[in-house]
Motif scaffolding. Structure first.
Motif, PDB file in Angstrom:
ATOM      1  N   GLU A 152       7.547 -36.835 -40.801  1.00  0.00           N
ATOM      2  CA  GLU A 152       6.468 -36.955 -41.778  1.00  0.00           C
ATOM      3  C   GLU A 152       5.466 -38.059 -41.450  1.00  0.00           C
ATOM      4  N   LEU A 153       5.802 -38.922 -40.503  1.00  0.00           N
ATOM      5  CA  LEU A 153       4.934 -40.071 -40.224  1.00  0.00           C
ATOM      6  C   LEU A 153       3.501 -39.693 -39.848  1.00  0.00           C
ATOM      7  N   PRO A 154       3.284 -38.674 -38.999  1.00  0.00           N
ATOM      8  CA  PRO A 154       1.893 -38.313 -38.689  1.00  0.00           C
ATOM      9  C   PRO A 154       1.080 -37.989 -39.948  1.00  0.00           C
ATOM     10  N   ARG A 155       1.679 -37.287 -40.892  1.00  0.00           N
ATOM     11  CA  ARG A 155       0.967 -36.957 -42.140  1.00  0.00           C
ATOM     12  C   ARG A 155       0.807 -38.192 -43.017  1.00  0.00           C
ATOM     13  N   ILE A 156       1.877 -38.975 -43.152  1.00  0.00           N
ATOM     14  CA  ILE A 156       1.838 -40.150 -44.012  1.00  0.00           C
ATOM     15  C   ILE A 156       0.788 -41.153 -43.539  1.00  0.00           C
TER      16      ILE A 156
ATOM     17  N   ILE B  43       2.620 -50.347 -37.637  1.00  0.00           N
ATOM     18  CA  ILE B  43       3.128 -50.821 -36.349  1.00  0.00           C
ATOM     19  C   ILE B  43       3.286 -52.336 -36.362  1.00  0.00           C
ATOM     20  N   VAL B  44       2.310 -53.045 -36.927  1.00  0.00           N
ATOM     21  CA  VAL B  44       2.402 -54.507 -37.011  1.00  0.00           C
ATOM     22  C   VAL B  44       3.607 -54.911 -37.862  1.00  0.00           C
ATOM     23  N   GLY B  45       3.766 -54.243 -38.991  1.00  0.00           N
ATOM     24  CA  GLY B  45       4.903 -54.555 -39.859  1.00  0.00           C
ATOM     25  C   GLY B  45       6.232 -54.284 -39.191  1.00  0.00           C
ATOM     26  N   ARG B  46       6.324 -53.173 -38.471  1.00  0.00           N
ATOM     27  CA  ARG B  46       7.567 -52.850 -37.773  1.00  0.00           C
ATOM     28  C   ARG B  46       7.843 -53.855 -36.655  1.00  0.00           C
ATOM     29  N   GLY B  47       6.790 -54.344 -36.018  1.00  0.00           N
ATOM     30  CA  GLY B  47       6.969 -55.380 -35.000  1.00  0.00           C
ATOM     31  C   GLY B  47       7.537 -56.651 -35.607  1.00  0.00           C
TER      32      GLY B  47
ATOM     33  N   SER C 271       8.349 -56.056 -43.831  1.00  0.00           N
ATOM     34  CA  SER C 271       8.769 -55.023 -44.772  1.00  0.00           C
ATOM     35  C   SER C 271       7.697 -54.792 -45.834  1.00  0.00           C
ATOM     36  N   ILE C 272       7.131 -55.881 -46.353  1.00  0.00           N
ATOM     37  CA  ILE C 272       6.080 -55.756 -47.367  1.00  0.00           C
ATOM     38  C   ILE C 272       4.852 -55.080 -46.776  1.00  0.00           C
ATOM     39  N   LEU C 273       4.472 -55.458 -45.553  1.00  0.00           N
ATOM     40  CA  LEU C 273       3.307 -54.852 -44.914  1.00  0.00           C
ATOM     41  C   LEU C 273       3.519 -53.350 -44.716  1.00  0.00           C
ATOM     42  N   CYS C 274       4.711 -52.953 -44.292  1.00  0.00           N
ATOM     43  CA  CYS C 274       5.001 -51.527 -44.119  1.00  0.00           C
ATOM     44  C   CYS C 274       4.967 -50.788 -45.456  1.00  0.00           C
ATOM     45  N   ALA C 275       5.482 -51.432 -46.497  1.00  0.00           N
ATOM     46  CA  ALA C 275       5.498 -50.800 -47.818  1.00  0.00           C
ATOM     47  C   ALA C 275       4.091 -50.539 -48.338  1.00  0.00           C
ATOM     48  N   LEU C 276       3.146 -51.384 -47.950  1.00  0.00           N
ATOM     49  CA  LEU C 276       1.762 -51.260 -48.414  1.00  0.00           C
ATOM     50  C   LEU C 276       0.888 -50.463 -47.456  1.00  0.00           C
ATOM     51  N   ALA C 277       1.408 -50.125 -46.269  1.00  0.00           N
ATOM     52  CA  ALA C 277       0.581 -49.509 -45.223  1.00  0.00           C
ATOM     53  C   ALA C 277       0.183 -48.085 -45.595  1.00  0.00           C
ATOM     54  N   SER C 278      -1.036 -47.747 -45.223  1.00  0.00           N
ATOM     55  CA  SER C 278      -1.529 -46.377 -45.386  1.00  0.00           C
ATOM     56  C   SER C 278      -2.095 -45.824 -44.080  1.00  0.00           C
ATOM     57  N   SER C 279      -1.993 -46.611 -43.017  1.00  0.00           N
ATOM     58  CA  SER C 279      -2.457 -46.169 -41.698  1.00  0.00           C
ATOM     59  C   SER C 279      -1.491 -46.691 -40.647  1.00  0.00           C
TER      60      SER C 279
ATOM     61  N   ASN D  80      10.112 -42.354 -53.319  1.00  0.00           N
ATOM     62  CA  ASN D  80       8.955 -42.516 -52.448  1.00  0.00           C
ATOM     63  C   ASN D  80       9.355 -43.268 -51.181  1.00  0.00           C
ATOM     64  N   TRP D  81       8.745 -42.896 -50.044  1.00  0.00           N
ATOM     65  CA  TRP D  81       9.119 -43.518 -48.772  1.00  0.00           C
ATOM     66  C   TRP D  81       8.881 -45.021 -48.770  1.00  0.00           C
ATOM     67  N   ARG D  82       7.922 -45.486 -49.577  1.00  0.00           N
ATOM     68  CA  ARG D  82       7.631 -46.923 -49.594  1.00  0.00           C
ATOM     69  C   ARG D  82       8.804 -47.737 -50.136  1.00  0.00           C
TER      70      ARG D  82
END
Length: 491
Positions: A45-49, A112-116, A99-107, A171-173
């Motif tokens: 689902e990541l490409p769509r999300i 990627i930065v959050g996962r790093g 984790s917070i950055l990924c939870a708020l990410a929409s692009s 929700n995925w977030r």
């Protein structure tokens, strides 16, 4: 030293409860490892999300591997220089922030930065193992090392069904808000439970050039290994990355041998006992990851293939959950085995159990319960092996290099898992069937991959058998703290 059942005295004179230390470090390692498998249920689902391509979304996993591989040896050395507790506390900050950055990410870019940033959390595992040498009584050291080391596998084992359940029913977030909360919990536990032990290498200098050289070389190497199948193993990009990695790592090695206070003391890592253990670690990492790639796919492939078991992502995770829990069960047994027979014997036993598990998986490939049983056996072997390798390392290096040496050993395991993933991925990509216009890995491909896992485990057994015996009592991991006992007694 006071009674190990209540409190222990650290070299700094501080008192601490060993049980709280062990639990905190095991939970820290488990949470860090959970972040590695966190996004697996989201991959389709990541490409769509994220409104991006499948190729770009794959970086959400790749970047965590790269950052973890690069920074684990660096944070290990910082732990020796600045204090392990201080660096552990520091590592929770990017874990929470990522984790917070990924939870708020929409692009894709902020994701990627959050996962790093989350990848930095992997440094807590070798640091935690090294800290046990300072804060846990000798009689509890083997079992505690085994538990904290196995937290890498425990986190991966429970992370998949946990993240699948959250992704399926909420929700995925929420996945990332949960890891942010877990990170905050770990921060509080480290602050309250972990003693502030004086740094073993206090006063020494940090090798900045060595850190840059190792980081650049590892980025090129791990990127080439992880992206070889996608970009083409013979492509100019992959060949260029491999060549650059060799040049950079050779240059880094030359530099490390010239300076007085290196990032990684290559003379220490070249000791036969340490070198052979690190080589064995690579093969153990390869052996562990083959099953992690194969079994979930067989469980989830449609029954129309004739060998797929048609399970949902959540169901597949639940079938694999007992395997992850087995590491927790086996860890204290592995510690006792290390105390009685030595860490080398535990490592050899562990890799033989891994090989037996792969043999079982080949026999029981067509049933969910059979694969569950095989994963329980394989992960039991991984738990034994993972718990013994830090014991071998810590019994063979100076106290001033404990965290750095453990970080380097963790890096060797990570390289093994990366190579294992690349090899298994290449096999499954070549041996396929066509079902409804879709290319799927064939049953023969899965069997070859599982056979490779068994073969690699047997290679690890041969390498482990070549590990030279340490002198006298040093074969027991309890002797790893012998050189600090006088300091503790004098406090």
């Amino acid at each position: 030293m006071s009674s190990s059942k209540t409190v222990a005295i650290t070299p700094s004179g501080a008192t601490t409860r060993p049980g709280g230390v062990i639990l905190t470090l095991a939970l820290a390692g488990t949470v860090a490892a959970i972040t590695q498998t966190l996004v697996t249920p989201l991959l389709p689902e990541l490409p769509r999300i994220l409104n991006t391509t499948a190729s770009n979304s794959n970086w959400v996993i790749t970047v965590t591997l790269l950052v973890g591989g690069v920074f684990v040896p660096i944070t290990g050395r910082l732990g020796d220089l600045l204090g392990k507790r201080r660096v552990l506390l520091a590592l929770t900050v990017p874990l929470i922030a990522g984790s917070i950055l990924c939870a708020l990410a929409s692009s894709v870019i902020p994701m990627i930065v959050g996962r790093g940033l989350q990848g930095l959390g992997m440094g807590m595992i070798p640091l935690g193992i090294a800290l046990l040498r300072d804060a846990v009584p000798p009689e509890k050291l083997s079992s505690s090392i085994a538990l904290v080391s196995a937290s890498m596998g425990i986190g991966g084992g429970i992370g998949l069904p946990l993240s699948a359940a959250i992704a399926e029913y909420t929700n995925w977030r929420v996945l990332f808000w949960v890891t942010a909360a877990l990170g905050a919990m770990i921060l509080a536990l480290i602050f309250t439970q972990i003693p502030d032990v004086p740094p073993a290498a206090k006063g020494q200098k940090f090798d900045y050039l060595g850190a840059v050289g190792l980081g650049a070389g590892l980025v090129c190497l791990l990127l080439a290994v992880s992206k070889g199948a996608d970009w083409g193993w013979a492509s100019g990009s992959i060949v260029g990355l491999f060549i650059t990695a060799v040049v950079l790592l050779l240059g880094w090695g030359f530099w490390e041998l010239r300076i007085v206070e290196p990032l990684v003391d290559l003379r220490t890592t070249a000791r036969p006992r340490v070198l052979t253990t690190n080589i064995a670690s690579i093969f153990v990492g390869m052996g562990m990851y083959a099953a992690m790639l194969v079994v979930p796919q067989i469980l989830q492939f449609p029954e129309a293939t004739g060998y797929g078991l048609g399970q949902s992502m959540l169901a597949a995770g639940l079938w694999m959950l007992p395997g992850g829990l087995m590491m927790m069960v086996v860890s204290p047994l592995g510690g006792k085995l290390t105390d009685t027979r030595g860490p080398k014997f535990t490592l050899m036993s562990g890799v033989l159990v891994i090989a037996a598990g792969y043999g079982l998986s080949l026999l029981l490939l067509g049933t969910t319960w059979g694969l569950m049983l095989a994963m329980m056996v394989i992960n039991s072997g991984v738990g034994l092996a993972y718990g013994s390798m830090p014991a071998l390392i810590m019994g063979s290096v100076p106290v001033t290099e404990t965290a750095a040496a453990n970080g380097f050993n963790t890096l060797m395991r990570s390289i093994g898992t990366s190579v294992g993933a690349a090899v298994v991925g290449a096999v499954l990509a070549q041996m396929t069937i066509n079902l409804g216009g879709h290319e799927l890995a064939s049953e023969s491909g899965f069997r070859v991959a599982l056979t490779i896992g068994a073969g690699v485990a047997l290679v690890a057994f041969v390498v482990a058998a070549l590990i030279p015996k340490d002198r006298g009592a040093a074969e027991s991991v309890s002797a790893a703290v012998a050189d600090t006992d006088d300091d503790k007694a004098s406090v």
